[in-house]
Scaffold this active site. Structure first.
Site, PDB file in Angstrom:
ATOM      1  N   ARG A  71       0.789  -1.236   0.000  1.00 50.43           N
ATOM      2  CA  ARG A  71       0.000   0.000   0.000  1.00 50.43           C
ATOM      3  C   ARG A  71       0.817   1.280   0.000  1.00 50.43           C
ATOM      4  O   ARG A  71       0.272   2.353  -0.260  1.00 50.43           O
ATOM      5  CB  ARG A  71      -0.956   0.009   1.199  1.00 50.43           C
ATOM      6  CG  ARG A  71      -0.240   0.071   2.541  1.00 50.43           C
ATOM      7  CD  ARG A  71      -1.187  -0.242   3.683  1.00 50.43           C
ATOM      8  NE  ARG A  71      -0.593  -0.001   4.995  1.00 50.43           N
ATOM      9  CZ  ARG A  71       0.316  -0.771   5.588  1.00 50.43           C
ATOM     10  NH1 ARG A  71       0.766  -1.844   4.972  1.00 50.43           N
ATOM     11  NH2 ARG A  71       0.789  -0.467   6.784  1.00 50.43           N
ATOM     12  N   CYS A 193      -3.880  -1.360  11.574  1.00 50.03           N
ATOM     13  CA  CYS A 193      -3.621  -2.091  10.331  1.00 50.03           C
ATOM     14  C   CYS A 193      -3.170  -3.512  10.628  1.00 50.03           C
ATOM     15  O   CYS A 193      -3.355  -4.413   9.818  1.00 50.03           O
ATOM     16  CB  CYS A 193      -2.542  -1.386   9.518  1.00 50.03           C
ATOM     17  SG  CYS A 193      -3.043   0.228   8.941  1.00 50.03           S
TER      18      CYS A 193
END
Ligand SMILES: [Zn+2]
Length: 348
Positions: A71, A193
């Site tokens: 990401r 996360c």
């Protein structure tokens, strides 16, 4: 006659009525501070640099790891293998993308005592916008104090799971982050996360929206008034906006008490979120070459311009010391154990 290369570069952006030649000129003289060069910060910084924002300051405390690459769009496998500091890896990549932008990298943890200096306040380079690419509310509320104190818009962003959120705070007469969220949530109370996972397209959408909002506030003087907090789910496509009103009793923008900024509390050592590592805060700049010499008998260390790193105690721990004096001890989540390792090798 061929048009000058710099004119050609931005032509398809300049023909937008929202920007035009005057807006492009405003962007080229603007300064954006991007705090956190992770999933949001890499996307936002890349788009701002490509858009020709004249000066971009990148601040991040971490190094690139393999688990970032799905990401965090400015990094590659070589950065992860080398453990390059994110701010520096991002600076190098962005400099290759647009050499006309002045890009500064700060490898540092943003805390109350250094935050205004790192962002450029107090010198003649105060930013026109602060982009929140952080992953924790403690730093966000510190940025909010700075944004309100100096009257600089704060572009909040967050991404977790398949969802994202974006809002602009500290606009003239508008609400601040504390009006919307009251105060930092209790540590450990929010998904991260590591625990909830994160979808690359979700954080990319947040970073892109933050860049668009930053460009808009730099190009058009923001209208006073309420703000909106946008929330979206990149998996389902759901999107909603919530209006946020200014709270006249707000501790920060109402009474102008900057609790997170005006604190004498030294930052504490802390287990790094989701990792087998503890961060020991800086107690002063360190001469990395001198430290490497002193540690030569304790293990094998590599020294770069930003940090020293090596394994100690037969590989049980990995020690990283940054130039600002901050250390990360990998191999334990126990703060006391890490402090003891730190005292043995670096000193206190
Ligand atoms: Zn407020």
């Amino acid at each position: 006659m061929p048009e000058p290369a710099e004119h050609a570069r931005y032509r398809r952006q300049e023909i937008l009525p929202e920007i035009g030649p005057a807006g492009q000129a405003r962007l080229s003289s603007a300064h954006a501070a991007v705090v956190g060069c992770g999933a949001l910060g890499t996307v936002a910084a890349e788009l701002l640099v490509r858009a020709g924002v004249g000066r971009v300051t990148l601040i991040d405390r971490d190094v690139v790891e393999l688990t970032n690459l799905h990401r965090q769009t400015l990094f590659d496998e070589a950065d992860a293998a080398a453990g390059t500091p994110k701010a520096e890896a991002a600076r190098a990549r962005l400099a290759a993308i647009n050499s006309g932008v002045r890009i500064e990298a700060c490898v540092a943890d943003v805390v109350a005592s250094n935050a205004e200096g790192l962002l450029g306040f107090g010198a003649d380079r105060a930013p026109g916008v602060i982009v929140d690419g952080t992953d924790n509310f403690e730093t966000r509320f510190l940025l909010n104090d700075i944004a309100v104190k100096h009257g600089v818009p704060l572009i909040y962003g967050g991404g977790i799971g398949t969802t994202g959120a974006v809002g602009v705070f500290a606009l003239p007469s508008g609400p601040c982050l504390r009006c919307a969220f009251d105060g930092p949530p209790a540590p450990g109370s929010q998904p991260t996360c590591e625990t909830a996972g994160v979808l690359g397209p979700a954080t990319a959408a947040v970073g892109a929206r933050q860049a668009a909002v930053a460009m808009r506030v730099l190009v058009e003087p923001p209208a006073p008034g309420a703000a909106t907090l946008e929330r979206f789910d990149l998996w389902t496509g759901e999107h909603r906006s919530v209006r946020i009103e200014r709270d006249p009793g707000c501790l920060c923008c109402g009474t102008r008490r900057f609790e997170c900024l005006d604190t004498d509390d030294a930052p504490a050592s802390a287990t790094l979120c989701g990792r087998d590592a503890v961060q020991i805060p800086a107690s002063g700049a360190v001469d990395l070459d001198a430290l490497a010499e002193r540690l030569a008998g304790a293990g094998r260390f590599t020294v770069g311009p930003f940090m020293l790193r090596g394994e100690i105690e037969a590989g049980r721990y990995q020690l990283t010391v940054f130039g600002d004096g901050r250390s990360v001890i990998r191999g334990t989540r126990d703060v006391a154990e890490a402090r003891s390792v730190h005292a043995r090798y670096v000193g206190s």
